[in-house]
Design an enzyme around this catalytic site. Structure first.
Site, PDB file in Angstrom:
ATOM      1  N   ARG A  15       0.798  -1.229   0.000  1.00 20.16           N
ATOM      2  CA  ARG A  15       0.000   0.000   0.000  1.00 20.16           C
ATOM      3  C   ARG A  15       0.831   1.279   0.000  1.00 20.16           C
ATOM      4  O   ARG A  15       0.591   2.176  -0.814  1.00 20.16           O
ATOM      5  CB  ARG A  15      -0.954   0.005   1.212  1.00 20.16           C
ATOM      6  CG  ARG A  15      -2.006  -1.068   1.146  1.00 20.16           C
ATOM      7  CD  ARG A  15      -2.687  -1.253   2.489  1.00 20.16           C
ATOM      8  NE  ARG A  15      -1.758  -1.750   3.497  1.00 20.16           N
ATOM      9  CZ  ARG A  15      -2.031  -1.894   4.776  1.00 20.16           C
ATOM     10  NH1 ARG A  15      -3.216  -1.556   5.234  1.00 20.16           N
ATOM     11  NH2 ARG A  15      -1.128  -2.379   5.601  1.00 20.16           N
ATOM     12  N   SER A  16       1.789   1.401   0.927  1.00 20.39           N
ATOM     13  CA  SER A  16       2.506   2.688   0.999  1.00 20.39           C
ATOM     14  C   SER A  16       3.425   2.928  -0.207  1.00 20.39           C
ATOM     15  O   SER A  16       3.545   4.080  -0.647  1.00 20.39           O
ATOM     16  CB  SER A  16       3.245   2.873   2.329  1.00 20.39           C
ATOM     17  OG  SER A  16       4.252   1.924   2.521  1.00 20.39           O
ATOM     18  N   ASP A 123      -5.736  -4.233   3.266  1.00 21.56           N
ATOM     19  CA  ASP A 123      -4.427  -4.754   2.912  1.00 21.56           C
ATOM     20  C   ASP A 123      -4.524  -5.760   1.768  1.00 21.56           C
ATOM     21  O   ASP A 123      -5.078  -6.845   1.950  1.00 21.56           O
ATOM     22  CB  ASP A 123      -3.822  -5.422   4.150  1.00 21.56           C
ATOM     23  CG  ASP A 123      -2.332  -5.585   3.992  1.00 21.56           C
ATOM     24  OD1 ASP A 123      -1.869  -5.669   2.842  1.00 21.56           O
ATOM     25  OD2 ASP A 123      -1.640  -5.621   5.020  1.00 21.56           O
TER      26      ASP A 123
END
Ligand code: 4NP
Length: 154
Positions: A15-16, A123
């Site tokens: 994700r990041s 996630d």
């Protein structure tokens, strides 16, 4: 000194890194590369040194967004140097605040896109729904950029 934005998730592979690439792309398109610096990190260390997850790489390629990434763990330097620490879920926020004091604005990415009505980026490491994550991250990054521009007067 540029404004420093650091995206934070658990593993720093799904994700990041996606948020980092999407946000960098928007910064570039807005001509703000000299004013805003962007990176990402994870609260866990399992994937340190790895490149982004194949699902994140595929989505970024599909949307023609350039990326370059090596996973790393959140450090004291992030806490002291970032102006914005932008988390993907509430557990990330807890882990950031537990790591030490910071003067950064600590927030959830999706809280910058309240129209979504969703607060946490799910996630994709567990469900493989990378396109859904991309849509959320993209909307969150639009809202975050608007917020930063207003707050910083740029
Ligand atoms: P991310 O996804 O936090 O979006 O990078 C995850 C990656 C790895 C793991 C969990 C989440 N893991 O448990 O190894």
């Amino acid at each position: 000194m540029p404004i420093k934005v650091t995206f934070v998730c658990l593993g720093n592979i799904c994700r990041s890194p996606m948020a980092e690439a999407v946000f960098k792309h928007k910064i570039k398109q807005s001509g703000l590369e000299r004013q805003i610096e962007v990176d990402s990190c994870g609260t866990g260390s399992w994937h340190v040194g790895e490149e982004a997850h194949p699902g994140t790489q595929r989505i970024l390629q599909q949307h023609s967004i350039p990326y370059e990434h090596t996973a790393r763990r959140l450090s004291q330097v992030d806490l002291s140097e970032a102006n914005y620490l932008i988390a993907m879920d509430k557990q990330n926020i807890k882990d950031i605040l537990r790591s030490g004091p910071t003067r950064a604005e600590v927030g959830l990415l999706l809280d910058y896109a309240p129209e979504l009505g969703i607060h946490e980026v799910p996630d994709p490491y567990y469900n493989n729904r990378f396109e859904e994550v991309y849509q959320l991250v993209n909307a969150g990054c639009d809202g975050l950029l608007a917020h930063i521009r207003k707050k910083e007067g740029i």
